[in-house]
Design a protein around this motif. Sequence first.
Motif, PDB file in Angstrom:
ATOM      1  N   SER A 517       0.927  -1.158   0.029  1.00 47.39           N
ATOM      2  CA  SER A 517       0.019  -0.023  -0.042  1.00 47.39           C
ATOM      3  C   SER A 517       0.989   1.236   0.160  1.00 47.39           C
ATOM      4  CB  SER A 517      -0.920  -0.037   1.195  1.00 47.39           C
ATOM      5  OG  SER A 517      -0.193  -0.187   2.397  1.00 47.39           O
ATOM      6  N   GLY A 518       0.307   2.487   0.169  1.00 48.28           N
ATOM      7  CA  GLY A 518       1.059   3.671   0.185  1.00 48.28           C
ATOM      8  C   GLY A 518       1.283   4.085  -1.291  1.00 48.28           C
ATOM      9  N   ASP A 519       1.847   5.413  -1.388  1.00 49.17           N
ATOM     10  CA  ASP A 519       2.369   6.160  -2.539  1.00 49.17           C
ATOM     11  C   ASP A 519       3.472   5.095  -3.271  1.00 49.17           C
ATOM     12  OD1 ASP A 519       0.665   8.110  -2.173  1.00 49.17           O
ATOM     13  OD2 ASP A 519       2.195   9.287  -1.246  1.00 49.17           O
ATOM     14  N   ILE A 520       3.239   5.100  -4.398  1.00 50.14           N
ATOM     15  CA  ILE A 520       4.737   4.445  -5.174  1.00 50.14           C
ATOM     16  C   ILE A 520       5.346   5.755  -5.671  1.00 50.14           C
ATOM     17  CG2 ILE A 520       4.908   3.750  -7.634  1.00 50.14           C
ATOM     18  CD1 ILE A 520       2.087   2.789  -8.176  1.00 50.14           C
ATOM     19  N   LEU A 521       6.584   5.328  -4.890  1.00 54.40           N
ATOM     20  CA  LEU A 521       7.702   6.337  -4.675  1.00 54.40           C
ATOM     21  C   LEU A 521       8.248   6.531  -5.949  1.00 54.40           C
ATOM     22  CD1 LEU A 521       9.766   4.559  -1.842  1.00 54.40           C
ATOM     23  CD2 LEU A 521       7.883   6.604  -1.771  1.00 54.40           C
ATOM     24  N   ALA A 522       8.423   7.960  -5.939  1.00 53.85           N
ATOM     25  CA  ALA A 522       9.108   8.636  -7.318  1.00 53.85           C
ATOM     26  C   ALA A 522      10.608   8.308  -7.237  1.00 53.85           C
ATOM     27  CB  ALA A 522       8.929  10.386  -6.930  1.00 53.85           C
ATOM     28  N   THR A 523      10.924   7.644  -6.420  1.00 54.15           N
ATOM     29  CA  THR A 523      12.101   7.113  -6.465  1.00 54.15           C
ATOM     30  C   THR A 523      12.513   6.093  -7.386  1.00 54.15           C
ATOM     31  OG1 THR A 523      12.154   5.838  -4.460  1.00 54.15           O
ATOM     32  CG2 THR A 523      13.294   8.077  -4.241  1.00 54.15           C
ATOM     33  N   ILE A 524      11.318   5.240  -7.472  1.00 59.46           N
ATOM     34  CA  ILE A 524      11.381   4.002  -8.558  1.00 59.46           C
ATOM     35  C   ILE A 524      11.538   4.520  -9.940  1.00 59.46           C
ATOM     36  CG2 ILE A 524       9.967   2.435  -9.529  1.00 59.46           C
ATOM     37  CD1 ILE A 524       8.687   1.698  -6.872  1.00 59.46           C
ATOM     38  N   GLY A 525      11.269   5.870 -10.241  1.00 57.89           N
ATOM     39  CA  GLY A 525      11.121   6.428 -11.479  1.00 57.89           C
ATOM     40  C   GLY A 525      12.775   6.825 -11.738  1.00 57.89           C
ATOM     41  N   GLN A 526      13.465   6.823 -10.709  1.00 60.15           N
ATOM     42  CA  GLN A 526      15.081   7.252 -10.726  1.00 60.15           C
ATOM     43  C   GLN A 526      15.868   6.103 -11.055  1.00 60.15           C
ATOM     44  OE1 GLN A 526      15.873   9.429  -7.211  1.00 60.15           O
ATOM     45  NE2 GLN A 526      14.267  10.829  -7.651  1.00 60.15           N
ATOM     46  N   LEU A 527      15.393   4.861 -10.921  1.00 62.39           N
ATOM     47  CA  LEU A 527      16.089   3.541 -11.404  1.00 62.39           C
ATOM     48  C   LEU A 527      16.168   3.386 -12.830  1.00 62.39           C
ATOM     49  CD1 LEU A 527      14.305   1.109  -8.715  1.00 62.39           C
ATOM     50  CD2 LEU A 527      16.202   2.455  -8.485  1.00 62.39           C
ATOM     51  N   LYS A 528      17.478   3.720 -13.393  1.00 61.78           N
ATOM     52  CA  LYS A 528      17.768   3.983 -14.653  1.00 61.78           C
ATOM     53  C   LYS A 528      17.819   2.633 -15.332  1.00 61.78           C
ATOM     54  CE  LYS A 528      17.520   8.583 -14.279  1.00 61.78           C
ATOM     55  NZ  LYS A 528      16.556   9.175 -14.680  1.00 61.78           N
ATOM     56  N   GLN A 529      18.293   1.708 -14.525  1.00 66.16           N
ATOM     57  CA  GLN A 529      18.485   0.180 -15.207  1.00 66.16           C
ATOM     58  C   GLN A 529      17.330  -0.435 -15.222  1.00 66.16           C
ATOM     59  OE1 GLN A 529      21.534  -0.362 -16.662  1.00 66.16           O
ATOM     60  NE2 GLN A 529      22.102   1.586 -15.902  1.00 66.16           N
ATOM     61  N   LEU A 530      16.174   0.054 -14.572  1.00 63.84           N
ATOM     62  CA  LEU A 530      14.906  -0.808 -14.590  1.00 63.84           C
ATOM     63  C   LEU A 530      14.200  -1.055 -15.808  1.00 63.84           C
ATOM     64  CD1 LEU A 530      13.529  -2.109 -12.149  1.00 63.84           C
ATOM     65  CD2 LEU A 530      11.792  -0.119 -12.394  1.00 63.84           C
ATOM     66  N   ARG A 531      14.142  -2.481 -16.388  1.00 66.74           N
ATOM     67  CA  ARG A 531      13.499  -2.511 -17.669  1.00 66.74           C
ATOM     68  C   ARG A 531      12.211  -3.442 -17.246  1.00 66.74           C
ATOM     69  NH1 ARG A 531      17.033   0.371 -18.344  1.00 66.74           N
ATOM     70  NH2 ARG A 531      19.016  -0.010 -19.521  1.00 66.74           N
ATOM     71  N   ARG A 532      11.854  -3.916 -16.214  1.00 70.74           N
ATOM     72  CA  ARG A 532      10.860  -4.359 -16.136  1.00 70.74           C
ATOM     73  C   ARG A 532      10.080  -4.354 -14.662  1.00 70.74           C
ATOM     74  NH1 ARG A 532       9.555 -11.110 -17.247  1.00 70.74           N
ATOM     75  NH2 ARG A 532       7.237 -10.945 -16.712  1.00 70.74           N
ATOM     76  N   LEU A 533       8.765  -3.785 -14.488  1.00 74.01           N
ATOM     77  CA  LEU A 533       8.338  -3.444 -13.300  1.00 74.01           C
ATOM     78  C   LEU A 533       6.753  -3.984 -13.390  1.00 74.01           C
ATOM     79  CD1 LEU A 533       8.352  -1.835 -10.655  1.00 74.01           C
ATOM     80  CD2 LEU A 533       7.346   0.268 -11.893  1.00 74.01           C
ATOM     81  N   SER A 534       6.459  -4.636 -12.412  1.00 70.63           N
ATOM     82  CA  SER A 534       5.209  -5.218 -12.065  1.00 70.63           C
ATOM     83  C   SER A 534       4.430  -4.886 -10.775  1.00 70.63           C
ATOM     84  CB  SER A 534       5.300  -6.944 -12.321  1.00 70.63           C
ATOM     85  OG  SER A 534       5.733  -7.315 -13.414  1.00 70.63           O
ATOM     86  N   LEU A 535       3.643  -4.325 -10.650  1.00 69.77           N
ATOM     87  CA  LEU A 535       3.082  -3.678  -9.491  1.00 69.77           C
ATOM     88  C   LEU A 535       1.306  -4.202  -9.333  1.00 69.77           C
ATOM     89  CD1 LEU A 535       4.442  -0.151  -9.616  1.00 69.77           C
ATOM     90  CD2 LEU A 535       5.351  -2.030  -8.430  1.00 69.77           C
ATOM     91  N   GLN A 536       0.817  -4.709 -10.278  1.00 63.93           N
ATOM     92  CA  GLN A 536      -0.575  -4.673 -10.083  1.00 63.93           C
ATOM     93  C   GLN A 536      -1.119  -5.588  -8.889  1.00 63.93           C
ATOM     94  OE1 GLN A 536       1.396  -5.724 -12.377  1.00 63.93           O
ATOM     95  NE2 GLN A 536       0.912  -7.972 -13.601  1.00 63.93           N
ATOM     96  N   ASN A 537      -2.261  -5.499  -8.814  1.00 61.95           N
ATOM     97  CA  ASN A 537      -2.983  -6.199  -7.566  1.00 61.95           C
ATOM     98  C   ASN A 537      -2.449  -6.127  -6.277  1.00 61.95           C
ATOM     99  OD1 ASN A 537      -4.872  -7.662  -9.398  1.00 61.95           O
ATOM    100  ND2 ASN A 537      -3.372  -8.834  -9.797  1.00 61.95           N
ATOM    101  N   ASN A 538      -2.119  -4.629  -5.940  1.00 60.35           N
ATOM    102  CA  ASN A 538      -1.721  -4.195  -4.691  1.00 60.35           C
ATOM    103  C   ASN A 538      -2.694  -2.945  -4.219  1.00 60.35           C
ATOM    104  OD1 ASN A 538       0.812  -5.821  -3.495  1.00 60.35           O
ATOM    105  ND2 ASN A 538       1.335  -5.419  -5.592  1.00 60.35           N
ATOM    106  N   ASN A 539      -2.268  -2.511  -3.393  1.00 58.34           N
ATOM    107  CA  ASN A 539      -3.000  -1.189  -2.588  1.00 58.34           C
ATOM    108  C   ASN A 539      -2.519   0.023  -3.069  1.00 58.34           C
ATOM    109  OD1 ASN A 539      -5.462  -2.755  -1.914  1.00 58.34           O
ATOM    110  ND2 ASN A 539      -4.166  -3.357  -0.542  1.00 58.34           N
TER     111      ASN A 539
END
Length: 545
Positions: A517-539
């Motif tokens: 739960s909670g905010d999806i952090l802006a810091t995740i957007g700063q992960l420059k190497q991130l190629r795959r992100l899966s967040l569905q079915n949470n709060n």
Amino acid sequence: MSEADIPPLSLHFLAVLSLLCFFSGANSDDLQILLNIKTSLQNSNTNIFNSWETHNSICNFTGISCYSDGSVKAIELSNQQLSGTLPFDSICQLKSLQKLSVGQNSLHGPVTDDLRKCVRLQYLDLGNNFFSGEVPDLSPLNRLVSLYLNNSGFSGTFPWNSLSNMTGLVDLSLGDNQFDSSILFPAVVVELTRLKWLYLSNCTIEGRIPPGIGNLTELLNLELSYNNMSGKIPPEISKLGKLWHLELYNNDLIGKFPAGFGNLTSLENFDASTNHLEGNLSELRSLTNLASLQLFQNGFSGEVPAEFGEFKKLLVLSLYTNQLTGSLPQMLGSWADFDYIDVTENFLTGPIPPDMCKQGKMKELLILQNKFSGQIPATCVNCSSMTRFRVSNNSLSGVVPSGIWGLPNVGLIDIALNQFQGPITSDIQNAKSLVQLLLSDNQLSGELPPEISKATALIQIDLSYNQFSGYIPATIGELKQLGWLALQNNNFSGNIPATIGELKQLERLALQNNNFSGDILATIGQLKQLRRLSLQNNNFSGTIE
């Protein structure tokens, strides 16, 4: 004055003087030859030629041995960082030379026909260099006892017939050269009945192993791997009662082990991997001196003989990718400093033998993709030597012993696709070498311990499809090399810690199907190497910037 008028003492003096002059002349010739060799190899990155000076006796030159008359008997310069071309025309002017050993250097160029003039040679080692072209006819070298030409860049047609003159050969090593293809096993070789060492691996031999191999009853070592050999292993091989090392891997051999193969009771190392062999392993039951047995990637079936559990010297057992069934002998590996087992991709059942790390030396346990059942043996927690622990895709169950998580030298823990229960314990802080932690598809539970941050070599964590709960510890940000974090399909909850943004190497982050739960952090957007992100079915709420 006539000879009769010369006093006897003077005659003796003249004889000695004449002999000294002869020796001096011979030594002078040998000196000049050795200086020619030095000149040819002057660009070598070595200091061995510092002693090769005119003011020194040639018998004091590094790598030179002499007879009592001062003539050169042996040149021994193997593994001395030599480079350049060998002046065989000069070398073979050494009239007394019996040994020429220059293996494991960086010598190049052709081996010229001048080598044929070294007729007194008994030992010739040119192996592990970068020569080019064909090997010249060696027929005149009929005194050779040892011939090493392996891995030296030779090509073309090898002069097999020249070996027929070398009836005293004991060591023959020609492997790892790209000789002309489509040559059958040379008949002349099985006539060399004094051979003890025969290395013909990776030199484009094809066809069957000839029945005449049984003539070589003095053989200790036989290596024929990485060729195009086909057909069955001939039963005559069982006559090689002194054989202790046999390599037949990476060929196209077929059929079963021949009757009588079990007579090779001196065998310590046997590798017939990557062929098309089949049948059971019963012929190997009597090979009690085996230290290493590798038969992977074949079609063997049936059970692993119970006698293997009594082999007192066995250190390595590799049987992966076969069709073996039944259980492993429970005493397997418990007698010696057992090092390695890989029985992956078979149909083996029953429990894991409990004492394979009894001597504390085992490095790799690889039993994945079988049908093993029961628990991880408690003795594994004392196996501090372990580097790879892979038991995935079996029917194992129970709680993982806590010490497994903290094995100090283990680089890979793979227990996925089983029915394990219980938590990851704080012992994981001791896993300083752990790179991959693969735990998916089990029934593991509990919280992810904050001590995981001490396993700083971690690159991949996969905890998916379990029953883990609680928060992601803030210490996760200390895993600076982490590239893969898969936590999907668990019961994790709470906010994503801000320290996730410190994982600058992270390429994959899978958090779906949890209770975050909670905010999806802006810091995740700063992960420059991130190629795959899966967040569905949470709060989650908010956006990724």
